[in-house]
Design a protein around this motif. Structure first.
Motif, PDB file in Angstrom:
ATOM      1  N   LEU A 222     -11.295  -6.217  -0.530  1.00 31.27           N
ATOM      2  CA  LEU A 222     -11.282  -5.049   0.353  1.00 31.27           C
ATOM      3  C   LEU A 222     -10.502  -3.912  -0.283  1.00 31.27           C
ATOM      4  O   LEU A 222      -9.682  -4.124  -1.180  1.00 31.27           O
ATOM      5  N   ALA A 223     -10.782  -2.703   0.205  1.00 31.38           N
ATOM      6  CA  ALA A 223     -10.056  -1.523  -0.256  1.00 31.38           C
ATOM      7  C   ALA A 223      -8.728  -1.418   0.477  1.00 31.38           C
ATOM      8  O   ALA A 223      -8.622  -1.744   1.665  1.00 31.38           O
ATOM      9  N   VAL A 224      -7.712  -0.951  -0.227  1.00 26.36           N
ATOM     10  CA  VAL A 224      -6.401  -0.805   0.404  1.00 26.36           C
ATOM     11  C   VAL A 224      -6.463   0.213   1.536  1.00 26.36           C
ATOM     12  O   VAL A 224      -5.701   0.142   2.500  1.00 26.36           O
ATOM     13  N   THR A 225      -7.400   1.165   1.463  1.00 26.78           N
ATOM     14  CA  THR A 225      -7.560   2.146   2.541  1.00 26.78           C
ATOM     15  C   THR A 225      -8.141   1.514   3.805  1.00 26.78           C
ATOM     16  O   THR A 225      -8.091   2.129   4.872  1.00 26.78           O
ATOM     17  N   GLY A 276       5.279   2.916  -2.187  1.00 26.76           N
ATOM     18  CA  GLY A 276       5.602   4.177  -1.523  1.00 26.76           C
ATOM     19  C   GLY A 276       4.753   4.357  -0.287  1.00 26.76           C
ATOM     20  O   GLY A 276       3.862   3.568   0.030  1.00 26.76           O
ATOM     21  N   ARG A 277       5.031   5.415   0.419  1.00 30.85           N
ATOM     22  CA  ARG A 277       4.257   5.743   1.613  1.00 30.85           C
ATOM     23  C   ARG A 277       2.833   6.122   1.216  1.00 30.85           C
ATOM     24  O   ARG A 277       2.562   6.489   0.088  1.00 30.85           O
ATOM     25  N   GLY A 278       1.941   6.043   2.193  1.00 31.23           N
ATOM     26  CA  GLY A 278       0.550   6.380   1.916  1.00 31.23           C
ATOM     27  C   GLY A 278       0.386   7.824   1.482  1.00 31.23           C
ATOM     28  O   GLY A 278       1.058   8.722   1.998  1.00 31.23           O
ATOM     29  N   LEU A 279      -0.504   8.060   0.542  1.00 27.32           N
ATOM     30  CA  LEU A 279      -0.787   9.416   0.069  1.00 27.32           C
ATOM     31  C   LEU A 279      -1.786  10.043   1.041  1.00 27.32           C
ATOM     32  O   LEU A 279      -2.976  10.185   0.757  1.00 27.32           O
ATOM     33  N   VAL A 298      -4.675  -3.376  -5.001  1.00 24.02           N
ATOM     34  CA  VAL A 298      -4.738  -4.598  -4.195  1.00 24.02           C
ATOM     35  C   VAL A 298      -3.531  -4.732  -3.265  1.00 24.02           C
ATOM     36  O   VAL A 298      -3.480  -5.682  -2.466  1.00 24.02           O
ATOM     37  N   TRP A 299      -2.584  -3.809  -3.347  1.00 27.85           N
ATOM     38  CA  TRP A 299      -1.324  -3.972  -2.613  1.00 27.85           C
ATOM     39  C   TRP A 299      -0.812  -2.624  -2.130  1.00 27.85           C
ATOM     40  O   TRP A 299      -0.855  -1.619  -2.843  1.00 27.85           O
ATOM     41  N   SER A 300      -0.347  -2.600  -0.888  1.00 28.59           N
ATOM     42  CA  SER A 300       0.485  -1.509  -0.372  1.00 28.59           C
ATOM     43  C   SER A 300       1.590  -2.140   0.450  1.00 28.59           C
ATOM     44  O   SER A 300       1.482  -3.300   0.874  1.00 28.59           O
ATOM     45  N   GLY A 353      -0.361  -3.431 -13.150  1.00 31.33           N
ATOM     46  CA  GLY A 353       0.402  -2.199 -13.214  1.00 31.33           C
ATOM     47  C   GLY A 353       0.770  -1.728 -11.826  1.00 31.33           C
ATOM     48  O   GLY A 353       0.165  -2.142 -10.824  1.00 31.33           O
ATOM     49  N   VAL A 354       1.772  -0.857 -11.763  1.00 28.67           N
ATOM     50  CA  VAL A 354       2.280  -0.338 -10.491  1.00 28.67           C
ATOM     51  C   VAL A 354       2.275   1.175 -10.540  1.00 28.67           C
ATOM     52  O   VAL A 354       2.786   1.781 -11.499  1.00 28.67           O
ATOM     53  N   VAL A 355       1.715   1.797  -9.516  1.00 29.42           N
ATOM     54  CA  VAL A 355       1.823   3.244  -9.327  1.00 29.42           C
ATOM     55  C   VAL A 355       2.884   3.469  -8.257  1.00 29.42           C
ATOM     56  O   VAL A 355       2.765   2.972  -7.135  1.00 29.42           O
ATOM     57  N   HIS A 356       3.919   4.198  -8.623  1.00 30.36           N
ATOM     58  CA  HIS A 356       5.107   4.350  -7.777  1.00 30.36           C
ATOM     59  C   HIS A 356       5.226   5.805  -7.357  1.00 30.36           C
ATOM     60  O   HIS A 356       5.485   6.683  -8.183  1.00 30.36           O
ATOM     61  N   LEU A 357       5.019   6.083  -6.079  1.00 29.26           N
ATOM     62  CA  LEU A 357       5.163   7.436  -5.552  1.00 29.26           C
ATOM     63  C   LEU A 357       6.639   7.728  -5.334  1.00 29.26           C
ATOM     64  O   LEU A 357       7.307   7.046  -4.551  1.00 29.26           O
ATOM     65  N   VAL A 358       7.128   8.737  -6.018  1.00 27.48           N
ATOM     66  CA  VAL A 358       8.535   9.123  -5.931  1.00 27.48           C
ATOM     67  C   VAL A 358       8.604  10.523  -5.338  1.00 27.48           C
ATOM     68  O   VAL A 358       8.124  11.487  -5.934  1.00 27.48           O
ATOM     69  N   SER A 359       9.176  10.632  -4.153  1.00 26.34           N
ATOM     70  CA  SER A 359       9.333  11.928  -3.502  1.00 26.34           C
ATOM     71  C   SER A 359      10.756  12.416  -3.684  1.00 26.34           C
ATOM     72  O   SER A 359      11.562  11.804  -4.390  1.00 26.34           O
ATOM     73  N   ASP A 360      11.079  13.544  -3.030  1.00 27.27           N
ATOM     74  CA  ASP A 360      12.417  14.117  -3.203  1.00 27.27           C
ATOM     75  C   ASP A 360      13.504  13.272  -2.568  1.00 27.27           C
ATOM     76  O   ASP A 360      14.685  13.466  -2.846  1.00 27.27           O
ATOM     77  N   ASP A 361      13.137  12.350  -1.682  1.00 35.02           N
ATOM     78  CA  ASP A 361      14.124  11.422  -1.120  1.00 35.02           C
ATOM     79  C   ASP A 361      13.807  10.033  -1.649  1.00 35.02           C
ATOM     80  O   ASP A 361      13.331   9.159  -0.930  1.00 35.02           O
TER      81      ASP A 361
END
Length: 434
Positions: A222-225, A276-279, A298-300, A353-361
């Motif tokens: 399944l899609a993570v969305t 990270g939080r959802g984009l 495959v992961w959130s 691999g990991v995609v890591h969303l990094v925001s200002d906090d």
């Protein structure tokens, strides 16, 4: 397999119907943070809207910039904690009828944990609005950090979190109950509360089974969305039979896809993890690299934290609820709590691999990335806000992602991956040997 999960479609439809009915109701209404003890409101029959859920809807409808503009017009910063301040901006909307889903109804109570100076100030502004009361909860910390906290939380949460933190939050929850009884006329029933807590645990047991199914499945079914609405809409309705049954339907649908050999991408060449939080302003991002690179998310954190972060068993339901939220932010954002958990989940799901969303906090993002890289897992840090697209260049992000996949992930992705055997949930028998 491109069709959406029926559970995702059904959850979204239910949320729309629920929200439309909510907007027609009279009486008290709460706006609560995602990491707040919503079970108190569920027990007392006080309806609530989750702050960050509403921000995600606004972002998905491409309206965040309008709302940030309402803050600017009143001299408030539009570049801090946008995920939390979007709902506040809704109060200043001059045309609420044109807002997504008919607009956010005006709450009378706002509940949040004070996790930082900016967050506290946002909710203090809420408190200044006529007819709205902010009830703050403290954010406590503990020097001692438990190893493998996810194994302790279901039944040994006192050991994992510490008595002092639990004593503090239990006292605050008792105060919240008294406040709600005095201001709304609703009555807190301990027998009803026990029912709510039992339903929440049942729901999270189904989520844990679903997480483990996806971790073992090759290819990803399944899609993570799809997994996000399938797990998170029921999370906002925790403590109801509908939410428990929705979690079970989600599990059963995923299980059927696994049995049928379903795949979101037949040419799966790389398994990815999104930290990270959802984009929310660009949900297409999660599928953009399937056809070009065979890369599948495959992961959130949403399903994973439901599986590991919510289960609480014990004879004292109020203390068990305190244990659910006293260290909630630690589990997601505070190293080594969070960093060790992300490494565990990356290995469990066999990600390349990991995609890591990094925001200002960022809340410990440096340590998360460092821990994953030390475990031999490539990490791409994307620096952007998850609801505010102003700092994001879609073309540049796509190029950066493609280069990373080609240079670091696909070259080392294992063509044959060992399928992990997750730890069975409490009270269940271990899986039979293969």
């Amino acid at each position: 397999m491109s069709a959406r999960l029926e559970s995702a479609t059904a959850a979204t439809a239910y949320q729309r119907q629920w929200f439309a009915a909510l907007r027609e109701q009279d009486g008290p209404l709460a706006l609560v943070n995602a990491d707040a003890p919503q079970e108190i409101f569920r027990t007392m029959g006080i309806p609530y809207v989750v702050n960050q859920w509403w921000a995600s809807i606004v972002a998905a409808k491409r309206r965040t910039q309008d709302y940030l503009g309402y803050l600017r017009e009143r001299g408030y910063p539009d570049y801090i904690e946008q995920y939390s301040s979007t709902s506040l901006a809704s109060v200043f909307d001059p045309d609420p009828a044109s807002a997504p889903w008919g607009g956010l109804p005006r709450p009378s109570i706002v509940l949040a944990e004070t996790t930082g100076d900016a967050s506290r100030k946002i909710f203090d502004v809420w408190d200044e609005q006529p007819g709205i009361t902010f009830y703050p909860l403290e954010s406590a910390a503990e020097n001692d950090v438990p190893a493998r906290w996810w194994e302790l939380m279901p039944g040994r949460w006192e050991e994992a979190i510490g008595a002092d933190r639990l004593d503090l939050l239990v006292g605050e929850l008792e105060g919240l109950i008294r406040f709600l009884e005095q201001t709304t006329g609703a009555v807190f029933s301990e027998s009803r509360f026990r029912e709510v807590m039992a339903l929440v645990n049942e729901q999270q047991e189904w989520n844990r089974r679903t997480r483990d199914l996806i971790a073992r499945a090759r290819p990803c079914p399944l899609a993570v969305t799809d997994s996000i609405p399938s797990v998170m809409v029921p999370q906002w309705h925790r403590g109801t039979e509908w939410a428990r049954d929705a979690a079970r339907r989600f599990h059963d649908e995923v299980a059927e896809r696994v049995r049928a050999g379903g795949a979101v991408c037949r040419d799966e060449r790389a398994r990815l993890m999104w930290i990270g939080r959802g984009l929310w302003f660009d949900l297409d991002f999660y599928r953009r690299f399937q056809e070009s690179h065979g890369a599948v998310f495959v992961w959130s954190m949403y399903l994973a934290i439901a599986a590991d972060g919510y289960l609480r068993y014990g004879d004292d339901p109020l203390r068990a609820l305190a244990a659910r939220f006293a260290a909630f932010s630690d589990q997601l954002y505070t190293p080594p709590w969070s960093a060790e958990w992300y490494v565990k989940e990356a290995r469990l799901h066999g990600v390349d691999g990991v995609v890591h969303l990094v925001s200002d906090d960022p809340r410990g993002s440096y340590f998360t990335t460092r821990a994953l890289e030390a475990a031999g897992i490539p990490v791409l840090e994307l620096h952007a806000d998850n609801v505010d697209a102003r700092g994001a260049d879609p073309a540049a992000i796509t190029r950066e992602m493609s280069d990373w996949l080609e240079s670091r992930v696909l070259r080392t992705a294992r063509s044959t991956r060992a399928v992990p055997t997750p730890t069975p949930p409490p009270g269940t028998a271990p899986p039979p040997p293969a």
